[in-house]
Write a protein that holds these residues in place. Structure first.
Motif, PDB file in Angstrom:
ATOM      1  N   ALA A   2       0.130 -18.038  12.090  1.00  0.00           N
ATOM      2  CA  ALA A   2       0.051 -16.940  11.118  1.00  0.00           C
ATOM      3  C   ALA A   2       1.277 -16.041  11.211  1.00  0.00           C
ATOM      4  N   VAL A   3       1.784 -15.695  10.045  1.00  0.00           N
ATOM      5  CA  VAL A   3       2.938 -14.802   9.941  1.00  0.00           C
ATOM      6  C   VAL A   3       2.499 -13.580   9.141  1.00  0.00           C
ATOM      7  N   ASN A   4       2.962 -12.401   9.571  1.00  0.00           N
ATOM      8  CA  ASN A   4       2.664 -11.172   8.826  1.00  0.00           C
ATOM      9  C   ASN A   4       3.597 -11.037   7.640  1.00  0.00           C
ATOM     10  N   VAL A   5       3.034 -10.661   6.496  1.00  0.00           N
ATOM     11  CA  VAL A   5       3.872 -10.477   5.306  1.00  0.00           C
ATOM     12  C   VAL A   5       3.701  -9.052   4.796  1.00  0.00           C
ATOM     13  N   TYR A   6       4.832  -8.356   4.653  1.00  0.00           N
ATOM     14  CA  TYR A   6       4.821  -7.008   4.075  1.00  0.00           C
ATOM     15  C   TYR A   6       4.856  -7.140   2.548  1.00  0.00           C
ATOM     16  N   ILE A   7       3.875  -6.518   1.905  1.00  0.00           N
ATOM     17  CA  ILE A   7       3.767  -6.562   0.442  1.00  0.00           C
ATOM     18  C   ILE A   7       4.288  -5.236  -0.125  1.00  0.00           C
ATOM     19  N   PRO A   8       5.285  -5.266  -1.009  1.00  0.00           N
ATOM     20  CA  PRO A   8       5.836  -4.003  -1.544  1.00  0.00           C
ATOM     21  C   PRO A   8       4.862  -3.357  -2.531  1.00  0.00           C
ATOM     22  N   THR A   9       5.022  -2.079  -2.750  1.00  0.00           N
ATOM     23  CA  THR A   9       4.056  -1.358  -3.589  1.00  0.00           C
ATOM     24  C   THR A   9       3.840  -1.995  -4.965  1.00  0.00           C
ATOM     25  N   GLY A  17      -4.628  -4.323  -3.152  1.00  0.00           N
ATOM     26  CA  GLY A  17      -4.182  -3.088  -2.516  1.00  0.00           C
ATOM     27  C   GLY A  17      -3.645  -3.271  -1.106  1.00  0.00           C
ATOM     28  N   GLN A  18      -3.681  -4.483  -0.599  1.00  0.00           N
ATOM     29  CA  GLN A  18      -3.227  -4.688   0.783  1.00  0.00           C
ATOM     30  C   GLN A  18      -1.706  -4.578   0.880  1.00  0.00           C
ATOM     31  N   SER A  19      -1.236  -3.870   1.916  1.00  0.00           N
ATOM     32  CA  SER A  19       0.203  -3.752   2.130  1.00  0.00           C
ATOM     33  C   SER A  19       0.705  -4.814   3.103  1.00  0.00           C
ATOM     34  N   ARG A  20      -0.213  -5.465   3.788  1.00  0.00           N
ATOM     35  CA  ARG A  20       0.168  -6.564   4.691  1.00  0.00           C
ATOM     36  C   ARG A  20      -0.872  -7.649   4.574  1.00  0.00           C
ATOM     37  N   VAL A  21      -0.406  -8.894   4.528  1.00  0.00           N
ATOM     38  CA  VAL A  21      -1.337 -10.018   4.561  1.00  0.00           C
ATOM     39  C   VAL A  21      -0.834 -11.004   5.600  1.00  0.00           C
ATOM     40  N   GLN A  22      -1.727 -11.870   6.052  1.00  0.00           N
ATOM     41  CA  GLN A  22      -1.339 -12.912   7.001  1.00  0.00           C
ATOM     42  C   GLN A  22      -1.346 -14.245   6.278  1.00  0.00           C
TER      43      GLN A  22
ATOM     44  N   PRO B  55      20.464  -4.858   0.549  1.00  0.00           N
ATOM     45  CA  PRO B  55      19.189  -5.295   1.120  1.00  0.00           C
ATOM     46  C   PRO B  55      18.907  -4.717   2.506  1.00  0.00           C
ATOM     47  N   VAL B  56      19.930  -4.650   3.350  1.00  0.00           N
ATOM     48  CA  VAL B  56      19.698  -4.164   4.713  1.00  0.00           C
ATOM     49  C   VAL B  56      19.214  -2.710   4.685  1.00  0.00           C
ATOM     50  N   ASP B  57      19.709  -1.938   3.718  1.00  0.00           N
ATOM     51  CA  ASP B  57      19.276  -0.537   3.604  1.00  0.00           C
ATOM     52  C   ASP B  57      17.878  -0.429   2.993  1.00  0.00           C
ATOM     53  N   LEU B  58      17.590  -1.349   2.042  1.00  0.00           N
ATOM     54  CA  LEU B  58      16.233  -1.371   1.481  1.00  0.00           C
ATOM     55  C   LEU B  58      15.205  -1.583   2.581  1.00  0.00           C
ATOM     56  N   LEU B  59      15.490  -2.541   3.464  1.00  0.00           N
ATOM     57  CA  LEU B  59      14.546  -2.853   4.539  1.00  0.00           C
ATOM     58  C   LEU B  59      14.424  -1.672   5.512  1.00  0.00           C
ATOM     59  N   ARG B  60      15.578  -1.144   5.905  1.00  0.00           N
ATOM     60  CA  ARG B  60      15.587  -0.042   6.881  1.00  0.00           C
ATOM     61  C   ARG B  60      14.818   1.170   6.341  1.00  0.00           C
ATOM     62  N   VAL B  61      15.111   1.551   5.103  1.00  0.00           N
ATOM     63  CA  VAL B  61      14.481   2.767   4.569  1.00  0.00           C
ATOM     64  C   VAL B  61      13.000   2.518   4.266  1.00  0.00           C
ATOM     65  N   THR B  62      12.680   1.325   3.768  1.00  0.00           N
ATOM     66  CA  THR B  62      11.268   1.004   3.519  1.00  0.00           C
ATOM     67  C   THR B  62      10.460   1.179   4.801  1.00  0.00           C
ATOM     68  N   ARG B  63      11.019   0.701   5.912  1.00  0.00           N
ATOM     69  CA  ARG B  63      10.309   0.834   7.192  1.00  0.00           C
ATOM     70  C   ARG B  63      10.208   2.294   7.628  1.00  0.00           C
ATOM     71  N   GLU B  64      11.296   3.052   7.411  1.00  0.00           N
ATOM     72  CA  GLU B  64      11.247   4.472   7.808  1.00  0.00           C
ATOM     73  C   GLU B  64      10.197   5.227   7.001  1.00  0.00           C
ATOM     74  N   ILE B  65      10.117   4.906   5.715  1.00  0.00           N
ATOM     75  CA  ILE B  65       9.132   5.579   4.857  1.00  0.00           C
ATOM     76  C   ILE B  65       7.720   5.234   5.334  1.00  0.00           C
ATOM     77  N   GLU B  66       7.515   3.964   5.663  1.00  0.00           N
ATOM     78  CA  GLU B  66       6.192   3.537   6.116  1.00  0.00           C
ATOM     79  C   GLU B  66       5.848   4.161   7.473  1.00  0.00           C
ATOM     80  N   ARG B  67       6.835   4.159   8.377  1.00  0.00           N
ATOM     81  CA  ARG B  67       6.593   4.752   9.702  1.00  0.00           C
ATOM     82  C   ARG B  67       6.240   6.226   9.598  1.00  0.00           C
TER      83      ARG B  67
END
Lengths: 108, 132
Positions: A2-9, A17-22, B55-67
Motif C-alpha cells: 500500500a502506498v499513500n496518495v495525497y489528493i489535492p482539493t 472528501g478524502q485528502s489521502r487514500v491508500q 513543481p518543487v514549490d507547489l509540493l513544498r508549499v502544499t505541505r506547509e499549508i497542510e502542516r
C-alpha cells in the motif's frame, strides 16, 4: 503493497472528501490506473486518452516529480507517498471583458 | 475573502520586487480568511507574460499549508502591465475551482489594484475582498 496518495482539493469531491487514500501498486502507472478505476470521475483528470499523465498534473513520489524519474514506470515501495498536484499557472494579456463595473477594490 | 492588510502588503512587495516579470504565490487560510502568504519563484519560460509555479514549490508549499492546519485559500499572481482580470490563459489553466484567484495589477504603479475571482469551467466570477 500500500502506498499513500495525497489528493489535492479539486479532486476531493471525487474521493468522498478524502485528502489521502491508500492504493496497492508497484509502479506509478499502476497506481494511477487503480485510482481511475476506484474513482471513475477522477480518470479523465489524471490520465489522458493515451493512458499518459495529464499535462497539467504533477505527480510526485516523495519529493520527486515523476517526469524527472521514470514517468509511469517509476517504481513504488511500501511507505512511499505519492502527491497529485495540478499546475498553478497562467498569465498573458486578457482578451475578455465583462460588461458593467465590477466590484473591484482599488487600494491606495 | 478576508485578507489581513499585512498579507496584502507582502503580496504587493513581492509583485514590485519581481516586476516587470509576473510574480506568484499561494495563500493558506481557513474559511475564506487568508492567514499566510507563501511567495514562490516564477518558473515560466516567459515570465514577462506568464506565471508557472515550479513543481518543487507547489509540493513544498502544499505541505506547509497542510502542516499548518490551513487550506489552500488563494492562488496569487501579478499582472505588471495589464489590468487585474484573468487572461484567457489564466482561465484555461485554472484547475482549482474552490480557491480564490487573486490578481494584483501594477499597470498604474501608484495605484495597485487587487481583485479576487473564482474560475470554474471557463467561467469567471468576481468575489469581494475585505482587507482588514
Amino acid at each position: 503493497m500500500a502506498v499513500n496518495v495525497y489528493i489535492p482539493t479539486p479532486f476531493r469531491r471525487h474521493t468522498g472528501g478524502q485528502s489521502r487514500v491508500q492504493v496497492e501498486a508497484v509502479t506509478v502507472g499502476e497506481l494511477l490506473r487503480s485510482l481511475a478505476r476506484e474513482y471513475p470521475d477522477l480518470a479523465g483528470r489524471i490520465l489522458d486518452g493515451q493512458g499518459g499523465v495529464q499535462n497539467y498534473l504533477n505527480v510526485f513520489v516523495n519529493e520527486e516529480e515523476i517526469r524527472s524519474l521514470a514517468g509511469l514506470d517509476t517504481p513504488l515501495k511500501a511507505g512511499d507517498e505519492v502527491s497529485l498536484i495540478p499546475a498553478m499557472a497562467g498569465g498573458g494579456r486578457r482578451t475578455e471583458r465583462r460588461a458593467g463595473r465590477p466590484p473591484w477594490l482599488n487600494i491606495m | 475573502m478576508e485578507l489581513p492588510r499585512r498579507i496584502y502588503e507582502e503580496m504587493l512587495n513581492h509583485a514590485r520586487a519581481c516586476a516587470p516579470e509576473e510574480s506568484c504565490g499561494l495563500v493558506g487560510g481557513r474559511a475564506g480568511r487568508a492567514e499566510r502568504f507563501f511567495p514562490t519563484p516564477n518558473g515560466a519560460e516567459d515570465p514577462l507574460r506568464r506565471y508557472d509555479i515550479p513543481p518543487v514549490d507547489l509540493l513544498r508549499v502544499t505541505r506547509e499549508i497542510e502542516r499548518g492546519g490551513m487550506e489552500l485559500t488563494a492562488i496569487f499572481h501579478s499582472h505588471p502591465a495589464t489590468e487585474a482580470y484573468p487572461s484567457a490563459t489564466d482561465i484555461r489553466l485554472a484547475y482549482y475551482p474552490e480557491a480564490f484567484y487573486l490578481i494584483l495589477s501594477l499597470a498604474d504603479p501608484e495605484r495597485p489594484v487587487l481583485r479576487a475571482f473564482r474560475i470554474a469551467d471557463g467561467r469567471v466570477d468576481e468575489q469581494p475582498i475585505a482587507i482588514c
